[in-house]
Design a protein around this motif. Structure first.
Motif, PDB file in Angstrom:
ATOM      1  N   ASP A   1       0.860  -1.179   0.000  1.00 39.34           N
ATOM      2  CA  ASP A   1       0.000   0.000   0.000  1.00 39.34           C
ATOM      3  C   ASP A   1       0.896   1.229   0.000  1.00 39.34           C
ATOM      4  OD1 ASP A   1      -2.662   1.132   0.126  1.00 39.34           O
ATOM      5  OD2 ASP A   1      -2.205   1.752   2.170  1.00 39.34           O
ATOM      6  N   LEU A   2       0.625   2.167  -0.906  1.00 36.00           N
ATOM      7  CA  LEU A   2       1.431   3.386  -1.015  1.00 36.00           C
ATOM      8  C   LEU A   2       0.520   4.605  -0.884  1.00 36.00           C
ATOM      9  CD1 LEU A   2       3.779   2.374  -3.996  1.00 36.00           C
ATOM     10  CD2 LEU A   2       4.327   2.364  -1.556  1.00 36.00           C
ATOM     11  N   PRO A   3       0.116   4.919   0.339  1.00 36.92           N
ATOM     12  CA  PRO A   3      -0.824   6.019   0.552  1.00 36.92           C
ATOM     13  C   PRO A   3      -0.125   7.342   0.835  1.00 36.92           C
ATOM     14  CG  PRO A   3      -0.523   4.831   2.587  1.00 36.92           C
ATOM     15  CD  PRO A   3       0.394   4.178   1.574  1.00 36.92           C
ATOM     16  N   ARG A   4      -0.905   8.398   0.826  1.00 35.48           N
ATOM     17  CA  ARG A   4      -0.508   9.696   1.370  1.00 35.48           C
ATOM     18  C   ARG A   4      -1.584  10.063   2.391  1.00 35.48           C
ATOM     19  NH1 ARG A   4       2.633  14.368   0.105  1.00 35.48           N
ATOM     20  NH2 ARG A   4       3.522  13.273  -1.672  1.00 35.48           N
ATOM     21  N   PHE A   5      -1.222   9.994   3.653  1.00 30.47           N
ATOM     22  CA  PHE A   5      -2.197  10.192   4.716  1.00 30.47           C
ATOM     23  C   PHE A   5      -2.317  11.670   5.081  1.00 30.47           C
ATOM     24  CE2 PHE A   5      -1.184   5.677   6.304  1.00 30.47           C
ATOM     25  CZ  PHE A   5      -2.223   5.143   5.550  1.00 30.47           C
ATOM     26  N   HIS A   6      -3.550  12.150   5.138  1.00 30.57           N
ATOM     27  CA  HIS A   6      -3.843  13.522   5.545  1.00 30.57           C
ATOM     28  C   HIS A   6      -4.398  13.462   6.967  1.00 30.57           C
ATOM     29  CE1 HIS A   6      -3.342  15.181   1.421  1.00 30.57           C
ATOM     30  NE2 HIS A   6      -3.662  13.943   1.095  1.00 30.57           N
ATOM     31  N   PHE A   7      -3.509  13.446   7.931  1.00 22.75           N
ATOM     32  CA  PHE A   7      -3.910  13.275   9.324  1.00 22.75           C
ATOM     33  C   PHE A   7      -4.729  14.459   9.842  1.00 22.75           C
ATOM     34  CE2 PHE A   7      -0.240  10.398   9.080  1.00 22.75           C
ATOM     35  CZ  PHE A   7      -0.753   9.266   9.699  1.00 22.75           C
ATOM     36  N   LEU A   8      -4.385  15.670   9.414  1.00 23.93           N
ATOM     37  CA  LEU A   8      -5.051  16.856   9.949  1.00 23.93           C
ATOM     38  C   LEU A   8      -6.414  17.109   9.316  1.00 23.93           C
ATOM     39  CD1 LEU A   8      -1.995  19.275  10.206  1.00 23.93           C
ATOM     40  CD2 LEU A   8      -2.947  17.770  11.962  1.00 23.93           C
ATOM     41  N   GLY A   9      -6.574  16.700   8.055  1.00 25.56           N
ATOM     42  CA  GLY A   9      -7.856  16.860   7.397  1.00 25.56           C
ATOM     43  C   GLY A   9      -8.210  18.280   7.035  1.00 25.56           C
ATOM     44  N   THR A  10      -7.226  19.179   7.012  1.00 26.78           N
ATOM     45  CA  THR A  10      -7.464  20.580   6.664  1.00 26.78           C
ATOM     46  C   THR A  10      -7.122  20.811   5.196  1.00 26.78           C
ATOM     47  OG1 THR A  10      -5.225  21.180   7.378  1.00 26.78           O
ATOM     48  CG2 THR A  10      -6.984  21.325   9.015  1.00 26.78           C
ATOM     49  N   PRO A  11      -7.665  21.874   4.575  1.00 33.57           N
ATOM     50  CA  PRO A  11      -7.398  22.115   3.149  1.00 33.57           C
ATOM     51  C   PRO A  11      -5.914  22.301   2.832  1.00 33.57           C
ATOM     52  CG  PRO A  11      -9.280  23.405   3.880  1.00 33.57           C
ATOM     53  CD  PRO A  11      -8.684  22.805   5.107  1.00 33.57           C
ATOM     54  N   ASP A  12      -5.145  22.808   3.805  1.00 32.39           N
ATOM     55  CA  ASP A  12      -3.736  23.057   3.539  1.00 32.39           C
ATOM     56  C   ASP A  12      -2.829  21.902   3.999  1.00 32.39           C
ATOM     57  OD1 ASP A  12      -4.213  23.422   6.223  1.00 32.39           O
ATOM     58  OD2 ASP A  12      -2.909  25.182   6.430  1.00 32.39           O
ATOM     59  N   ASP A  13      -3.431  20.775   4.392  1.00 36.09           N
ATOM     60  CA  ASP A  13      -2.654  19.611   4.824  1.00 36.09           C
ATOM     61  C   ASP A  13      -2.073  18.907   3.598  1.00 36.09           C
ATOM     62  OD1 ASP A  13      -1.589  17.308   5.889  1.00 36.09           O
ATOM     63  OD2 ASP A  13      -3.490  16.513   6.650  1.00 36.09           O
ATOM     64  N   PRO A  14      -0.730  18.919   3.400  1.00 37.87           N
ATOM     65  CA  PRO A  14      -0.152  18.308   2.200  1.00 37.87           C
ATOM     66  C   PRO A  14      -0.129  16.790   2.244  1.00 37.87           C
ATOM     67  CG  PRO A  14       1.581  19.096   3.641  1.00 37.87           C
ATOM     68  CD  PRO A  14       0.286  19.533   4.260  1.00 37.87           C
ATOM     69  N   GLY A  15      -0.344  16.223   3.425  1.00 38.09           N
ATOM     70  CA  GLY A  15      -0.305  14.770   3.558  1.00 38.09           C
ATOM     71  C   GLY A  15       1.120  14.265   3.708  1.00 38.09           C
ATOM     72  N   ILE A  16       1.230  13.043   4.199  1.00 40.84           N
ATOM     73  CA  ILE A  16       2.531  12.405   4.420  1.00 40.84           C
ATOM     74  C   ILE A  16       2.575  11.106   3.627  1.00 40.84           C
ATOM     75  CG2 ILE A  16       4.088  11.403   6.140  1.00 40.84           C
ATOM     76  CD1 ILE A  16       2.699  13.169   8.223  1.00 40.84           C
ATOM     77  N   PRO A  17       3.547  10.957   2.724  1.00 37.66           N
ATOM     78  CA  PRO A  17       3.655   9.691   1.993  1.00 37.66           C
ATOM     79  C   PRO A  17       4.159   8.573   2.893  1.00 37.66           C
ATOM     80  CG  PRO A  17       5.467  11.149   1.411  1.00 37.66           C
ATOM     81  CD  PRO A  17       4.554  11.948   2.293  1.00 37.66           C
ATOM     82  N   PHE A  18       3.563   7.402   2.745  1.00 35.08           N
ATOM     83  CA  PHE A  18       3.963   6.196   3.463  1.00 35.08           C
ATOM     84  C   PHE A  18       4.159   5.055   2.468  1.00 35.08           C
ATOM     85  CE2 PHE A  18       2.608   8.315   7.271  1.00 35.08           C
ATOM     86  CZ  PHE A  18       3.201   7.630   8.329  1.00 35.08           C
ATOM     87  N   ALA A  19       4.949   4.089   2.865  1.00 34.36           N
ATOM     88  CA  ALA A  19       5.097   2.853   2.100  1.00 34.36           C
ATOM     89  C   ALA A  19       4.921   1.686   3.054  1.00 34.36           C
ATOM     90  CB  ALA A  19       6.466   2.776   1.426  1.00 34.36           C
ATOM     91  N   PHE A  20       3.929   0.856   2.778  1.00 33.10           N
ATOM     92  CA  PHE A  20       3.712  -0.380   3.522  1.00 33.10           C
ATOM     93  C   PHE A  20       4.184  -1.517   2.613  1.00 33.10           C
ATOM     94  CE2 PHE A  20       0.840   2.718   5.229  1.00 33.10           C
ATOM     95  CZ  PHE A  20       0.787   2.463   6.591  1.00 33.10           C
ATOM     96  N   MET A  21       5.142  -2.305   3.078  1.00 30.88           N
ATOM     97  CA  MET A  21       5.793  -3.274   2.200  1.00 30.88           C
ATOM     98  C   MET A  21       5.771  -4.674   2.810  1.00 30.88           C
ATOM     99  SD  MET A  21       8.955  -0.927   0.828  1.00 30.88           S
ATOM    100  CE  MET A  21       8.856  -1.613  -0.828  1.00 30.88           C
ATOM    101  N   HIS A  22       5.480  -5.657   1.963  1.00 31.95           N
ATOM    102  CA  HIS A  22       5.418  -7.027   2.452  1.00 31.95           C
ATOM    103  C   HIS A  22       6.679  -7.807   2.102  1.00 31.95           C
ATOM    104  CE1 HIS A  22       3.572  -7.477  -1.636  1.00 31.95           C
ATOM    105  NE2 HIS A  22       4.185  -8.645  -1.634  1.00 31.95           N
TER     106      HIS A  22
END
Length: 307
Positions: free
Chosen positions: A173-194
């Motif tokens: 899974d290669l998401p970009r999580f928007h933890f803050l949920g605000t319009p200016d939240d750029p999100g944080i890229p993550f890599a989940f690897m098996h």
């Protein structure tokens, strides 16, 4: 070559007694026999240890290594060669170090962010059955390994190339999580690897600054949801700080909570994680980390401070 699983972790600490209480009385691990002075071993299954806790000698709290098992000595040698060719220093362990770990051979290496790793071939099984001192029914291990480790990767692309192209983990899974949920939240890229097994991810990393203790979190999976709930209650009973409330993750479907370890990084304890077909999995990209729950302590603090 196959990366079989996460086999064990090594933690350097000046809080060995706190770790014993934490692992045995809160998590439900069993103390094993460490073959050397200045270290404690803890079991969650038939392996002689999954947690090796060693004296820091005043050098601070640190996850020294998350150790991954490789399918053969030839594959281990080939991996070391690829890492060295790419400019990553490899240190082979001596015979006594390998014996302490219960492996045939191993080497240590750091990822691009400086996070500690070990890779090894060969493994051991204890003749003594695992029995949790507080009655935990069991942990999901076997071919899936002990769980997963998550690290900070300030230079995300370099870390992704290291783990995918050089080491050989596969993206789940290669998401970009928007933890803050605000319009200016750029999100944080993550890599989940098996690894080459069915656990949704055996390693993960996000574009985060360095974390206390050299790790974001470790994850253990219990065989029953009742044991997860009981562990959640013991967390409060023993005064362990909660990092995130019980919730269900979107990508690996595990129901879990997070709590602080004595060394400052987090431990996720969960149940019923998604088991994938590693040979045919198609990479996903989820927008949110959790379907429900997982209220993070740091987010509550921001709200309380009016951020």
């Amino acid at each position: 070559m196959a990366i079989e699983c996460l086999g064990y972790v090594i933690v350097q600490t000046d809080k060995r007694e706190e770790w014993e209480t934490y692992l045995c009385k809160v998590v439900g691990a069993m103390k094993g026999d460490a073959p050397d002075a200045g270290a404690d071993h803890y079991r969650i299954d038939q392996r002689p240890f999954r947690f090796r806790i060693v004296d820091a000698g005043g050098d601070g709290e640190l996850l020294i290594a998350a150790a991954y098992r490789i399918d053969s000595r030839d594959s281990l040698d080939a991996l070391a060669g690829r890492l060295e060719a790419a400019g990553h220093a490899v240190r082979w362990g001596g015979a006594e170090e390998a014996k302490i770990r219960g492996v045939d051979a191993f080497f240590s290496v750091a990822d691009p962010a400086g996070n500690g790793l070990e890779f090894y071939a060969g493994d051991s099984v204890s003749d003594e059955p695992f029995v949790s001192p507080i009655g935990v029914a069991g942990f999901v291990t076997g071919e899936l390994g002990m769980g997963h480790a998550v690290f900070a990767a300030p230079e995300f692309d370099k870390s992704y190339k290291f783990f995918n192209e050089i080491v050989g983990f596969h993206p789940t899974d290669l998401p970009r999580f928007h933890f803050l949920g605000t319009p200016d939240d750029p999100g944080i890229p993550f890599a989940f690897m098996h690894a080459d097994n069915g656990r949704h991810h055996s390693i993960a990393f996000g574009q985060l600054p360095p974390m206390p203790g050299g790790c974001v979190h470790l994850m253990l999976e219990m065989t029953t949801l009742e044991d997860v709930k009981a562990c959640y209650a013991r967390m409060s009973e023993f005064g362990v700080a909660e990092s995130a409330s019980i919730g269900k993750h979107t990508n690996d479907k595990v129901t879990s909570f997070y709590m602080k370890t004595p060394s400052g990084f987090d431990m996720e304890v969960g149940h019923d994680g998604l088991v994938i077909d590693p040979a045919n999995w198609e990479t996903t990209s989820h927008d949110t980390p959790s379907e429900w729950g997982h209220e993070w302590a740091w987010m509550k603090m921001m709200v309380g401070a009016g951020a």
